[in-house]
Design an enzyme around this catalytic site. Sequence first.
Site, PDB file in Angstrom:
ATOM      1  N   GLY A 156      29.985  35.370  31.979  1.00 60.17           N
ATOM      2  CA  GLY A 156      29.027  34.835  31.120  1.00 60.17           C
ATOM      3  C   GLY A 156      28.428  36.063  30.273  1.00 60.17           C
ATOM      4  O   GLY A 156      27.933  35.832  29.519  1.00 60.17           O
TER       5      GLY A 156
ATOM      6  N   ARG B 203      23.549  32.768  45.396  1.00 60.81           N
ATOM      7  CA  ARG B 203      24.846  32.267  45.310  1.00 60.81           C
ATOM      8  C   ARG B 203      25.421  31.602  46.646  1.00 60.81           C
ATOM      9  O   ARG B 203      26.072  30.661  46.654  1.00 60.81           O
ATOM     10  CB  ARG B 203      25.932  33.211  44.593  1.00 60.81           C
TER      11      ARG B 203
ATOM     12  N   GLU C 286      45.709  49.911  30.509  1.00 58.05           N
ATOM     13  CA  GLU C 286      45.355  48.788  31.076  1.00 58.05           C
ATOM     14  C   GLU C 286      46.694  48.008  31.207  1.00 58.05           C
ATOM     15  O   GLU C 286      47.638  47.887  30.174  1.00 58.05           O
ATOM     16  CB  GLU C 286      44.758  47.895  29.718  1.00 58.05           C
TER      17      GLU C 286
ATOM     18  N   GLU D  39      33.577  46.739  39.470  1.00 57.00           N
ATOM     19  CA  GLU D  39      34.021  46.027  40.744  1.00 57.00           C
ATOM     20  C   GLU D  39      35.002  46.318  41.902  1.00 57.00           C
ATOM     21  O   GLU D  39      34.990  46.167  42.958  1.00 57.00           O
ATOM     22  CB  GLU D  39      34.801  44.376  40.349  1.00 57.00           C
TER      23      GLU D  39
ATOM     24  N   ALA E  21      48.904  51.514  36.202  1.00 59.54           N
ATOM     25  CA  ALA E  21      48.732  52.570  36.809  1.00 59.54           C
ATOM     26  C   ALA E  21      49.522  52.362  38.250  1.00 59.54           C
ATOM     27  O   ALA E  21      49.005  51.362  38.838  1.00 59.54           O
ATOM     28  CB  ALA E  21      47.442  53.129  36.925  1.00 59.54           C
TER      29      ALA E  21
ATOM     30  N   ALA F  87      33.695  48.098  33.018  1.00 56.19           N
ATOM     31  CA  ALA F  87      33.532  49.288  33.511  1.00 56.19           C
ATOM     32  C   ALA F  87      34.125  50.584  32.954  1.00 56.19           C
ATOM     33  O   ALA F  87      33.716  51.573  32.500  1.00 56.19           O
ATOM     34  CB  ALA F  87      33.676  49.380  34.974  1.00 56.19           C
TER      35      ALA F  87
ATOM     36  N   ASN G 108      38.265  40.631  33.994  1.00 55.67           N
ATOM     37  CA  ASN G 108      37.242  39.402  34.630  1.00 55.67           C
ATOM     38  C   ASN G 108      36.079  39.640  33.663  1.00 55.67           C
ATOM     39  O   ASN G 108      35.441  38.537  33.624  1.00 55.67           O
ATOM     40  CB  ASN G 108      36.943  39.604  36.023  1.00 55.67           C
ATOM     41  N   SER G 109      35.895  40.699  33.074  1.00 56.06           N
ATOM     42  CA  SER G 109      34.509  41.121  32.503  1.00 56.06           C
ATOM     43  C   SER G 109      34.597  39.813  31.124  1.00 56.06           C
ATOM     44  O   SER G 109      33.583  39.364  30.917  1.00 56.06           O
ATOM     45  CB  SER G 109      34.569  42.400  31.990  1.00 56.06           C
TER      46      SER G 109
ATOM     47  N   ASP H  82      44.748  46.699  42.636  1.00 53.77           N
ATOM     48  CA  ASP H  82      45.490  47.996  42.318  1.00 53.77           C
ATOM     49  C   ASP H  82      44.854  49.288  42.972  1.00 53.77           C
ATOM     50  O   ASP H  82      45.351  50.107  43.494  1.00 53.77           O
ATOM     51  CB  ASP H  82      46.278  47.911  40.871  1.00 53.77           C
TER      52      ASP H  82
HETATM   53  P1  ADP Z   1      35.176  45.596  35.870  1.00 57.42           P
HETATM   54  O1  ADP Z   1      34.131  44.348  35.804  1.00 57.42           O
HETATM   55  O2  ADP Z   1      34.992  46.302  37.145  1.00 57.42           O
HETATM   56  O3  ADP Z   1      35.297  46.359  34.642  1.00 57.42           O
HETATM   57  P2  ADP Z   1      37.432  43.878  35.251  1.00 57.42           P
HETATM   58  O4  ADP Z   1      38.229  42.950  35.812  1.00 57.42           O
HETATM   59  O5  ADP Z   1      36.610  43.414  33.889  1.00 57.42           O
HETATM   60  O6  ADP Z   1      36.432  44.793  36.146  1.00 57.42           O
HETATM   61  O7  ADP Z   1      38.566  45.043  34.673  1.00 57.42           O
HETATM   62  C1  ADP Z   1      39.404  45.740  35.248  1.00 57.42           C
HETATM   63  C2  ADP Z   1      40.630  45.846  34.535  1.00 57.42           C
HETATM   64  O8  ADP Z   1      41.684  46.747  35.163  1.00 57.42           O
HETATM   65  C3  ADP Z   1      41.391  44.460  34.027  1.00 57.42           C
HETATM   66  O9  ADP Z   1      41.728  44.741  32.839  1.00 57.42           O
HETATM   67  C4  ADP Z   1      42.712  44.769  34.962  1.00 57.42           C
HETATM   68  O10 ADP Z   1      43.821  44.064  34.152  1.00 57.42           O
HETATM   69  C5  ADP Z   1      42.826  46.156  34.953  1.00 57.42           C
HETATM   70  N1  ADP Z   1      43.801  46.746  35.903  1.00 57.42           N
HETATM   71  C6  ADP Z   1      43.867  46.642  37.058  1.00 57.42           C
HETATM   72  N2  ADP Z   1      44.635  47.112  37.906  1.00 57.42           N
HETATM   73  C7  ADP Z   1      45.348  48.003  36.925  1.00 57.42           C
HETATM   74  C8  ADP Z   1      46.383  48.902  36.996  1.00 57.42           C
HETATM   75  N3  ADP Z   1      47.235  49.165  38.096  1.00 57.42           N
HETATM   76  N4  ADP Z   1      46.723  49.540  35.936  1.00 57.42           N
HETATM   77  C9  ADP Z   1      45.826  49.325  34.543  1.00 57.42           C
HETATM   78  N5  ADP Z   1      45.042  48.674  34.325  1.00 57.42           N
HETATM   79  C10 ADP Z   1      44.638  47.898  35.717  1.00 57.42           C
END
Ligand code: ADP
Length: 498
Positions: free
Chosen positions: A88, A328, A75, A466, A197, A56, A83-84, A267
């Site tokens: 899969g 699921r 990041e 998510e 962040a 996202a 999680n992305s 977060d």
């Molecule tokens: P989505 O599928 O919604 O994109 P993901 O889990 O794939 O969600 O990606 C969310 C990303 O945000 C992860 O890489 C995670 O490490 C990052 N993230 C979560 N909390 C923080 C934060 N406080 N600051 C920076 N990055 C963050």
Amino acid sequence: MIFKKKSTIILLALIIVLVIPGCQTKISQESSNESQVVEKETVYEADVIVIGAGNAGLAAAVSAAESGASVIVLEKMPMVGGNSVRSGGVYNAVHPEKQKQQNIEDSEELFYQHTMEGGDNKGNPALVSTLVKNALDGLQWLESYGLKFENTVTQAPGALWVRSHQPKEPAGGNGVVSTLKKAADDLNVDIRLETKAIELLTDDSGKVIGVKAETVGKDKKEIEYKAKKGVVVATGGFGAGVDIRTRYNPNLTAEIPTTNHPGATGDGIVMMEKLNAEFIDMDIIQIHPLALPSTGGLEGGARYMAGIENIILVNGEGNRFIAEDARRDTLTSALFEHLKKTGVVYEINDSQIVEEKNQWGQSVEDLIEKGIIIKAETLADLEKALNIPDGNLQKTIADYNLAVENKKDSELNRELFDKKIEVGPFFAVSRVPSVHYTIGGVKINENTEVLDKEGNVIKGLFAAGEVTGGVHGGNRLGGNGVTDTIVFGRIAGKNASK
Ligand code: ADP
């Protein structure tokens, strides 16, 4: 308030550095502390600040950059993907051109109906409609950046229809993430790893104007990122945060494994709570039925195509116990029940669908050597290897093959059939349910603007993926998660850059 000068600053140096010409501006304030110079506070500036570099966040960043905005992505982990990258990468979309070749009838109306009904009609109609209408465009957008999908359309576990597209090159969740990362790099998006962040910054009117972050690691530094146009929260879910997940769903204690990466700790939720944001469906947390017991993760299976059409599930006695094409949540309940009764559940595949590498690009031979996949030349040998009572698995598979032939499963009412399980060698993988996806999250509208508890838009704040709620209702269809991140990530990036 933000960006104020600190009285303790001894040496004040205000340096304006153009990090990317015409784009981000770095303003650094340094202080000398006898022997060393410690950077006390740094301010960076861009049109759009995105928090999180999963699908996202990266989709938002690329889409904002396409609109001409300067973009910084924060990041917290040492790598992008969240999680992305562990998923899969399966992407649901109505794709008439491909589906026609397989004689699959489909339409946006049917996709909408499946998503609503599969989510117990709890989904937000406007968001679901946005999802289905923009799905194909999102898929083709990924293709335009170089991602190749399989030609064969499948039905991902829990997807309810044959409209799941598997990334082929690069494969799996990494296919989507690496494609977006490359696009972001090519568009000069500035991705700051190990930058967490911690606070959304607002002006006196409540408009979000930036993000306070800290660097992760031993030289912890606090940094402020100023957004000239908008902030996108794309921090993903909270499946790995046992404290926060048990706050909303006390049953999901630490003993239940998770498919999530360790950074999925909610977060973004915590930061947005402080801005009076509204949250919905926070207790609805999806448990993936088919994870690996050793890691709780999804990767590690034998099958190459993630479609459910060629998979059966058997319990420790070698008996099928559920229509494998079910939702699921239905699969998960059945797995819990049969794990309790017989100690183990296996997914069984045959050689027709297992290739050299699985959909995560892992070598099947390696996984066999590690004992994750059990391989046997005959079903009788597989039965022995799995300690299943003599003849049970063979009978189960003979019955299943008959059901495939007749396209009728009178015992369990499975409806989706493709090939018989008949070509050795045969493969088995042990499966357990694992906390997978937090369906609830912050409330957004179709423009991905974040809403507060009074239903007002929080100015300057957008969210996608998510971290948001409302798209999936009471149950997320397999393959709809990736579509959600791309469709709404793109919208968030575009709108945040206005
Ligand atoms: P989505 O599928 O919604 O994109 P993901 O889990 O794939 O969600 O990606 C969310 C990303 O945000 C992860 O890489 C995670 O490490 C990052 N993230 C979560 N909390 C923080 C934060 N406080 N600051 C920076 N990055 C963050």
